[in-house]
Design an enzyme around this catalytic site. Structure first.
Site, short mmCIF file in Angstrom:
data_model
loop_
_atom_site.label_atom_id
_atom_site.label_comp_id
_atom_site.label_asym_id
_atom_site.label_seq_id
_atom_site.Cartn_x
_atom_site.Cartn_y
_atom_site.Cartn_z
N SER B 117 0.84 -1.20 0.00
CA SER B 117 0.00 0.00 0.00
C SER B 117 0.87 1.24 0.00
CB SER B 117 -0.85 -0.04 1.27
OG SER B 117 -1.37 1.23 1.56
N TYR B 141 0.03 -0.46 10.25
CA TYR B 141 -0.27 -1.10 8.96
C TYR B 141 0.89 -0.91 7.98
CZ TYR B 141 -2.92 -2.00 4.64
OH TYR B 141 -3.36 -2.48 3.44
N LYS B 145 3.50 -3.72 6.46
CA LYS B 145 3.68 -3.88 5.02
C LYS B 145 5.17 -3.86 4.66
CE LYS B 145 -0.53 -4.43 3.58
NZ LYS B 145 -0.87 -5.77 3.08
#
Lengths: 316, 316
Positions: B117, B141, B145
């Site tokens: 992302s 998050y 990642k």
């Protein structure tokens, strides 16, 4: 101040422990997978506790609420991680994560000084590596360091710990025996001749550059990190490239000659090792350390001084 | 060609499965923590197998030697990872690592398309993010990642898998209900008015820019990655920033008006949300996608076309 050192049986762990145990201000817990020695000849050996522990299963056994700071030095080195992927992943990543979890829950906010390496960098690299070059590791060791650096950043951003990641240059001159590391000769070509022994330099290029830091300066910088204001780097970017100096093979030979005498040069042989040369040439050779210097980090005066310090340490 | 999709019950998983199951060339295994549905109305539903599995414990149950490619879409999204650190770590990191380990041992060399992302980026950021900007995540998050991206790189460098990491832009227009994500309004401000419903835009700045990609173009790029030559990116740098387009709030309103009619604008309210605005402003708003475009990745024509496509999909 209560300081924990993991991987404390290693060279840097012992060197730092020696420094701390000469100062009455510190209480030191040493831990390693084998019972780590308490350095001989220190002024306050009674301030040391040595614990044999496997961080993979027993991180909580070495962590307690009285800790003020932790130096995380444990790890499988580059050649070992490349030879045994699973071992490198579990010691370099899982053991570190277990340690961070234990710290987060037992002594939240504790200062963690994590030892990373210039091995996080891989090709393509510019002539001079700045802090804005993306680390693109080309070794399992480097990849594992990046994973842990990311965890140290995130645990710090979330206020679980106060982390600092120090990316070490190649340490030279290291004492002890030659190792299987590709960088081994960068200590050996000084250490062995000073001891009257031969050393093979695996690259036939006197202009080949390395980025080196003496053990003495590294320890100074490790101690300095104990006192750095927590907000001297952003909460989510905790990495600091520790200053080094750029030295050529010729420059190392000159330092050996200046400190040890011209006869020592005769103990060196230059013989290209086709397996090692590509590895050696993939490493960064020069850094822009502006950030670290502005934070107060020290840089070696000259490699000749490093060799002089090493020679003096032999007679101690 | 046998393709596994993890997180297959999710929006992108279902969309991709639909595309693959309309083509007789594919056999598709869908897996998720809950039994994933087989998309309705596909031409070859008999080519699909749906398996309920927890990758934390059962990664080996969904992996077998017949696999040619894996889309790794499972994960706890940004707000969820921020709210529950442990859950995010285990689903976003541990489950992915278990999957990679299962693949390494069961179908070595398999193509793995990992969904990352633009959330890997954090401040400081330049106006236009190029591939040489260091990702410095400011969310759990994003950090998770980065850890997985590093693993995909390393597993690929070691020939355990053939990995590709795609960093997705914000997907708009997403169907379904509004979510707690800070980006929710970037779909809602189109979707809700077209459905006759109101939507609040949490920022009072018509020039606020977002980097968006339509579901249709994302799926095209996911399919393209199935056919990319393995060596189209270096063995140790597998990340690709998927192309998006930069759209302002005003630009989104114009597209809504052009496709849905001027009356739809009356359903929008602009009301600054002081908690959301700093998050929204920390995101990158523009990328240089030269690399991706040269590899053949597609870019949306215009946001108006995206809205037109979304409106058409409603009548299907």
């Amino acid at each position: 101040m209560h300081v924990l050192i993991t991987g404390a049986a290693g060279f840097i762990g012992q060197l730092l422990a020696k420094e701390l145990l000469n100062d009455p201000a510190y209480r030191v817990t040493l831990t390693d997978i084998h019972q780590p020695p308490i350095p001989a000849g220190v002024r306050y050996p009674q301030s040391a506790t040595a614990i044999k522990a496997d961080l993979l299963t027993g991180a909580r056994d070495v962590v307690n609420p009285s800790l003020d700071a932790v130096y995380a030095f444990h790890g499988i080195m580059s050649s070992g991680s490349e030879a045994n992927f699973d071992l490198g992943m579990s010691v370099n990543i899982d053991a570190t994560r277990n340690l961070l979890e234990a710290l987060r829950h037992t002594c939240p906010g504790v200062r963690v000084i994590y030892s990373s390496s210039q091995a996080v960098y891989g090709q393509p690299l510019p002539e001079i590596v700045t802090d804005s070059v993306i680390p693109t590791p080309e070794s399992s060791y480097g990849a594992e360091k990046i994973v842990c650096e990311t965890l140290v950043n995130e645990y710090t951003r979330r206020n679980f710990i106060t982390g600092f990641t120090l990316r070490f240059p190649t340490i030279s001159v290291r004492p002890g025996a030659p190792t299987a590391a590709a960088s081994s000769f960068l200590s050996g070509m000084i250490r062995e001749p000073l001891d009257g022994k031969k050393c093979v330099i695996p690259i036939e290029d006197r202009q080949f550059k390395s980025w080196l830091c003496s053990p003495k300066t590294l320890v100074e910088n490790l101690l300095l990190t104990l006192r750095l204001p927590a907000d001297s780097v952003p909460p989510h970017i905790r990495q600091i490239n520790v200053p080094g100096i750029c030295v050529t093979v010729q420059g190392m030979m000159d330092a050996l000659e200046a400190v040890g005498g011209a006869d020592k040069l005769a103990l060196l042989t230059e013989k290209e090792d086709p397996a090692l040369v590509p590895i050696l040439k993939s490493w960064p050779t020069q850094f822009d350390n502006t950030q670290a210097i502005s934070l107060g980090f020290k840089r070696d005066e000259s490699f000749e001084q490093t060799v002089r310090d090493y020679k003096e340490s032999l007679s101690q």
